[in-house]
Motif scaffolding. Structure first.
Motif, PDB file in Angstrom:
ATOM      1  N   TRP A 191      41.780  46.926  34.821  1.00 31.73           N
ATOM      2  CA  TRP A 191      41.275  45.552  34.729  1.00 31.73           C
ATOM      3  C   TRP A 191      40.046  45.373  35.617  1.00 31.73           C
ATOM      4  O   TRP A 191      39.898  46.046  36.632  1.00 31.73           O
ATOM      5  CB  TRP A 191      42.347  44.560  35.172  1.00 31.73           C
ATOM      6  CG  TRP A 191      43.604  44.635  34.376  1.00 31.73           C
ATOM      7  CD1 TRP A 191      44.577  45.597  34.459  1.00 31.73           C
ATOM      8  CD2 TRP A 191      44.025  43.719  33.367  1.00 31.73           C
ATOM      9  NE1 TRP A 191      45.583  45.333  33.576  1.00 31.73           N
ATOM     10  CE2 TRP A 191      45.274  44.181  32.886  1.00 31.73           C
ATOM     11  CE3 TRP A 191      43.498  42.549  32.822  1.00 31.73           C
ATOM     12  CZ2 TRP A 191      45.983  43.519  31.894  1.00 31.73           C
ATOM     13  CZ3 TRP A 191      44.201  41.872  31.829  1.00 31.73           C
ATOM     14  CH2 TRP A 191      45.423  42.371  31.367  1.00 31.73           C
ATOM     15  N   THR A 192      39.193  44.425  35.237  1.00 32.94           N
ATOM     16  CA  THR A 192      38.067  44.044  36.085  1.00 32.94           C
ATOM     17  C   THR A 192      38.492  42.907  36.997  1.00 32.94           C
ATOM     18  O   THR A 192      39.534  42.271  36.785  1.00 32.94           O
ATOM     19  CB  THR A 192      36.858  43.584  35.255  1.00 32.94           C
ATOM     20  OG1 THR A 192      37.160  42.300  34.656  1.00 32.94           O
ATOM     21  CG2 THR A 192      36.521  44.585  34.165  1.00 32.94           C
ATOM     22  N   TRP A 193      37.653  42.603  37.991  1.00 32.62           N
ATOM     23  CA  TRP A 193      37.971  41.493  38.890  1.00 32.62           C
ATOM     24  C   TRP A 193      37.971  40.167  38.150  1.00 32.62           C
ATOM     25  O   TRP A 193      38.577  39.177  38.598  1.00 32.62           O
ATOM     26  CB  TRP A 193      36.994  41.444  40.065  1.00 32.62           C
ATOM     27  CG  TRP A 193      35.646  40.858  39.723  1.00 32.62           C
ATOM     28  CD1 TRP A 193      34.552  41.527  39.266  1.00 32.62           C
ATOM     29  CD2 TRP A 193      35.272  39.474  39.810  1.00 32.62           C
ATOM     30  NE1 TRP A 193      33.516  40.655  39.052  1.00 32.62           N
ATOM     31  CE2 TRP A 193      33.931  39.387  39.381  1.00 32.62           C
ATOM     32  CE3 TRP A 193      35.928  38.311  40.200  1.00 32.62           C
ATOM     33  CZ2 TRP A 193      33.234  38.184  39.334  1.00 32.62           C
ATOM     34  CZ3 TRP A 193      35.237  37.104  40.156  1.00 32.62           C
ATOM     35  CH2 TRP A 193      33.912  37.041  39.730  1.00 32.62           C
ATOM     36  N   ARG A 194      37.326  40.112  36.978  1.00 32.94           N
ATOM     37  CA  ARG A 194      37.297  38.882  36.170  1.00 32.94           C
ATOM     38  C   ARG A 194      38.553  38.695  35.318  1.00 32.94           C
ATOM     39  O   ARG A 194      38.628  37.781  34.513  1.00 32.94           O
ATOM     40  CB  ARG A 194      36.075  38.878  35.260  1.00 32.94           C
ATOM     41  CG  ARG A 194      34.736  38.807  35.959  1.00 32.94           C
ATOM     42  CD  ARG A 194      33.638  38.495  34.957  1.00 32.94           C
ATOM     43  NE  ARG A 194      32.329  38.514  35.575  1.00 32.94           N
ATOM     44  CZ  ARG A 194      31.524  39.577  35.603  1.00 32.94           C
ATOM     45  NH1 ARG A 194      31.917  40.710  35.032  1.00 32.94           N
ATOM     46  NH2 ARG A 194      30.343  39.525  36.189  1.00 32.94           N
ATOM     47  N   GLU A 222      26.677  37.250  38.942  1.00 30.93           N
ATOM     48  CA  GLU A 222      27.984  37.445  38.307  1.00 30.93           C
ATOM     49  C   GLU A 222      28.213  36.405  37.208  1.00 30.93           C
ATOM     50  O   GLU A 222      28.756  36.713  36.152  1.00 30.93           O
ATOM     51  CB  GLU A 222      29.093  37.367  39.358  1.00 30.93           C
ATOM     52  CG  GLU A 222      29.130  38.531  40.329  1.00 30.93           C
ATOM     53  CD  GLU A 222      29.658  39.809  39.682  1.00 30.93           C
ATOM     54  OE1 GLU A 222      30.091  39.758  38.513  1.00 30.93           O
ATOM     55  OE2 GLU A 222      29.621  40.859  40.351  1.00 30.93           O
ATOM     56  N   GLN A 264      39.655  50.646  41.818  1.00 29.36           N
ATOM     57  CA  GLN A 264      40.127  50.383  40.461  1.00 29.36           C
ATOM     58  C   GLN A 264      41.366  49.513  40.502  1.00 29.36           C
ATOM     59  O   GLN A 264      42.280  49.761  41.290  1.00 29.36           O
ATOM     60  CB  GLN A 264      40.419  51.702  39.744  1.00 29.36           C
ATOM     61  CG  GLN A 264      40.792  51.546  38.282  1.00 29.36           C
ATOM     62  CD  GLN A 264      40.786  52.875  37.550  1.00 29.36           C
ATOM     63  OE1 GLN A 264      39.734  53.360  37.155  1.00 29.36           O
ATOM     64  NE2 GLN A 264      41.966  53.458  37.373  1.00 29.36           N
ATOM     65  N   VAL A 291      40.004  46.551  30.449  1.00 32.21           N
ATOM     66  CA  VAL A 291      38.949  47.366  29.839  1.00 32.21           C
ATOM     67  C   VAL A 291      39.447  48.743  29.397  1.00 32.21           C
ATOM     68  O   VAL A 291      38.719  49.476  28.714  1.00 32.21           O
ATOM     69  CB  VAL A 291      37.766  47.535  30.814  1.00 32.21           C
ATOM     70  CG1 VAL A 291      37.069  46.200  31.043  1.00 32.21           C
ATOM     71  CG2 VAL A 291      38.223  48.138  32.145  1.00 32.21           C
TER      72      VAL A 291
END
Length: 409
Positions: free
Chosen positions: A366-369, A243, A356, A373
């Motif tokens: 959104w991403t987990w980061r 990651e 999601q 997106v």
């Protein structure tokens, strides 16, 4: 002669006790990590550590006085013994003292048990030999990223490096599961540190210049001339190397020093919570001393979140120190992030469903980061919370005695 034997026994046992006590209070012996008169409740009394520090600073002259006082009664016991067995007993006790002296000052010294890298190699991903599923403590400065595998720094306890031209001290305590990155510059001058022992099961370092003792979990000097000062903490992140590399493709990675292959092998399962050691293995239940938590600090406030709950829910939202926060976990259920839910003047409310993550206000994805997106906020990024850590519950509550606990369903 009876008096000489009595004096010999008193002085030899005092010398043995002096050597034992010099390490007892700062090593994980039964009862040694509790303050004087303290129960195992997370209270951080310094009584025993103060005593250990005093012994550490004064043990030289204490030994000399003990040796001088021992000379004459030892001479009498060996040359004019009342019983023959007195001589053998005295010889055995002197030999015992010699063994204790060696063990305490060589084998049991923390910096001899957990040594620094001899052949330190930090290489690019193209040369990397560390598996991508290994947990790392990552750090970036001035565009340069570096990953430090927990399996390696967990043994070394600290590794010195330079990232983006900035000297850094990468630290880890396996008994607390605390990874911290500090600047080794104190009052404008770089210093060196050695592992000296532990306090409340947390690694403790001694600086070379003043001999002050510093806690690893907080970076605070708790004893010595610099007591009350704190090292500057730098923001590190815990995640798998895979990651980290996905986010920082040009990252460097610390490699294993083959000198310590056996020590690293013993750390193989630590990061998964499967260590065999009582002090380092995980309790998979929630809110037990060795349970994993995410601890968050903001504006003098702190709160702990159950790791099991985060894995189940995938995201947790809350407010700490007036800051609306979001905790996220990667698909690998190992890497995590902590973010502010503010985007400009707007505070977002997040919802996780069907694998999601979306915000309710704009329906953006959104991403987990913390990267948006898709949707109206595409391209936006959530700001990382600089003080968010995964560690054992006993550690977090010890060094954050006023912490709140997230018990919400």
């Amino acid at each position: 002669m009876k008096r000489s034997l009595l004096f010999f026994l008193v002085f030899i046992f005092l010398l043995i006790a002096l050597e034992v006590l010099s390490v007892y209070f700062i090593m994980p012996f039964p009862g040694s990590q509790l303050g004087l008169g303290e129960s195992d409740s997370g209270h951080t009394s310094l009584g025993r550590v103060e005593l250990a520090y005093w012994l550490h600073r004064n043990i030289g002259w204490l030994r000399v006085v003990g040796w001088l006082l021992l000379i004459y009664p030892t001479f009498l016991v060996f040359t004019k013994p009342r019983r023959t067995w007195h001589r053998y007993m005295a010889g055995g006790l002197v030999a015992l003292y010699g063994v204790v002296f060696y063990e305490v000052n060589q084998e049991m010294m923390a910096d001899q048990m957990f040594k620094q890298p001899i052949n330190k190699r930090v290489v690019s991903m193209s040369e990397n030999k560390i598996p991508l599923n290994k947990l790392v403590l990552g750090f970036t400065a001035i565009g340069q990223a570096t990953a430090y595998p927990i399996q390696l720094i967990g043994y070394h306890h600290q590794v010195r490096d330079t990232v983006g031209g900035q000297p850094v001290m990468i630290t880890y305590c396996t008994v607390c599961r605390t990874g911290r990155v500090f600047s080794p510059i104190i009052k404008g001058r770089p210093d060196e540190f050695r592992l000296v022992g532990m306090d409340h099961f947390n690694a403790m370092f001694e600086d070379k210049r003043t001999g002050s003792w510093w806690r690893q979990a907080t970076g605070e000097a708790i004893l010595g001339p610099l007591k009350g000062n704190s090292l500057t903490e730098l923001a590190g992140q815990h995640m798998t190397l895979g990651e980290w590399a996905a986010q920082h493709p040009n990252t460097r990675v610390l490699q294993a020093d083959s000198t310590f292959a056996d020590e690293f092998a013993g750390m193989k399962n630590y990061e998964k919570g499967l260590s065999k050691g009582k002090l380092t293995r995980r309790d998979s239940a929630s809110w037990q001393p060795k349970s994993w938590v995410i601890g968050v600090e903001k504006a003098g406030f702190s709160k702990a979140y159950d790791w099991n709950k985060l894995v189940e829910k995938r995201t947790l939202s809350d407010v700490v120190g007036g800051e609306p926060i979001l905790l996220t976990i990667a698909p690998d259920s190992v890497s995590f992030g902590a973010w502010s839910r503010r985007v400009g003047a707007q505070t977002l409310t997040f919802h996780y469903a069907s694998r999601q993550l979306t915000d309710q206000e704009t329906k953006s994805v959104w991403t987990w980061r913390g990267h948006c997106v898709a949707g109206p906020l595409r391209g936006k990024r959530l700001d990382a919370m600089p003080k968010a850590y995964q560690e054992f519950w006993h550690s977090w509550r010890s060094f954050h005695p006023d912490t709140k606990r997230d018990d919400a369903d």
